[in-house]
Design an enzyme around this catalytic site. Structure first.
Site, PDB file in Angstrom:
ATOM      1  N   ASP A  80      -8.527  -0.706 -15.811  1.00 31.62           N
ATOM      2  CA  ASP A  80      -8.910   0.490 -16.115  1.00 31.62           C
ATOM      3  C   ASP A  80      -8.702   1.118 -16.779  1.00 31.62           C
ATOM      4  O   ASP A  80      -8.003   1.075 -17.927  1.00 31.62           O
ATOM      5  CB  ASP A  80      -9.023   1.660 -14.180  1.00 31.62           C
ATOM      6  CG  ASP A  80      -6.951   2.262 -14.470  1.00 31.62           C
ATOM      7  OD1 ASP A  80      -6.659   1.563 -14.940  1.00 31.62           O
ATOM      8  OD2 ASP A  80      -7.036   2.388 -12.803  1.00 31.62           O
ATOM      9  N   LYS A 102     -13.427  -6.030 -12.942  1.00 28.90           N
ATOM     10  CA  LYS A 102     -12.616  -5.395 -12.816  1.00 28.90           C
ATOM     11  C   LYS A 102     -12.256  -5.243 -11.605  1.00 28.90           C
ATOM     12  O   LYS A 102     -11.342  -5.419 -10.515  1.00 28.90           O
ATOM     13  CB  LYS A 102     -12.718  -3.187 -13.537  1.00 28.90           C
ATOM     14  CG  LYS A 102     -11.609  -3.078 -13.179  1.00 28.90           C
ATOM     15  CD  LYS A 102     -11.815  -1.228 -13.309  1.00 28.90           C
ATOM     16  CE  LYS A 102     -12.116  -0.476 -12.527  1.00 28.90           C
ATOM     17  NZ  LYS A 102     -13.258   0.916 -12.581  1.00 28.90           N
TER      18      LYS A 102
END
Length: 270
Positions: A159, A141
């Site tokens: 997220d 991420k």
């Protein structure tokens, strides 16, 4: 409801058997509406280079972007290069980042990141996913955040907001972040991935909240199979909009902007 029977919500028909083509078309329409709804979407972590973004992203774990942005000016003024983090005094660094929470673990990550960059990449943040994910403190991420915003390399940032919304919209049933990334990436042109991520995250923070989404003040009502999860009455929904453009968001959804409480406009988007 009989399995496979179309479900009508907010004027749109969805089905448990939506075709791949139908899902792609709906996803693209969602993307276009989000582009109109959130023209201000951007990375909300203040930074001026790839190293600062990497550090800010590590600090953002379990912390708001606003708090991180309050901490980083002093931090970035003191630690300008990877070598500065690699040789940092632990106690001093901990004290600087203490307000972001979990500061001991984050200090460890920042020092090891600095060391990894110095030892493997001459102190520079690499611009490749395979290199980034092998650095201490950098997961997939974070790597996609860095690639998309520091190197203009398209990436999808999964997220908590992104995860929640794409599943709420039934664009995927995957739960693993990497599988979600690939599933959503297949629905959109690669060039759109970075901005799509920002727009979905903006929507999740300002409109489509986890516990009570502002369904009745959302621009995606005709495309969302989960319409009705939150209040559908405009006055109630408008009270849930957050952020500096909350009144504009209401107007874009056809709701009287005066219904948005003044405090919501000043409120930090979660």
């Amino acid at each position: 409801m009989t399995a496979g029977r179309p479900r009508r919500l907010a004027g749109v028909t969805t089905s448990l058997r939506e075709t791949d083509l139908g899902r792609t078309r709906r996803a693209r329409r969602i993307g276009r509406v989000l582009a109109d709804t959130h023209p201000d979407a951007h990375c909300e972590l203040d930074h001026s280079n790839a190293l600062e973004l990497a550090v800010a992203t590590i600090l953002s774990a379990q912390c708001t972007d606003k708090r991180v942005n309050e901490v980083t000016p002093k931090l970035f003024a003191h630690y300008r290069q990877a070598a500065d983090y690699a040789g940092a005094d632990r106690a001093e660094l901990e004290e600087l980042i203490r307000p972001t929470g979990f500061y001991r673990n984050k200090t460890d990550s920042l020092i090891k990141l600095g060391q990894g960059l110095v030892e493997r990449h001459d102190g520079r943040v690499p611009g490749k996913l395979t290199d980034l994910v092998h650095l201490p403190g950098i997961g997939r991420k974070t790597a996609n955040v860095i690639l998309g915003n520091a190197f203009d390399v398209p990436g999808i940032t999964v997220d908590t907001h992104f995860n929640r919304l794409v599943r709420r919209w039934r664009l995927t049933t995957e739960t693993d972040p990497v599988k979600i990334e690939h599933a959503i990436g297949a629905l959109y042109p690669k060039r759109d991935w970075t901005m799509l991520s920002h727009r979905i995250i903006f929507h999740g923070r300002r409109v489509c909240h986890a516990r009570k989404p502002a369904c009745g003040a959302c621009t995606l009502t005709k495309l969302c199979p989960s319409y009705g999860t939150g209040p559908t009455e405009p006055a109630a929904a408008a009270k849930l909009l957050k952020g500096p453009r909350a009144q504009e968001l209401a107007a874009a959804a056809g709701v009287d902007p005066e219904l948005v409480p003044v405090g919501n406009v000043r409120a930090e988007a979660p």
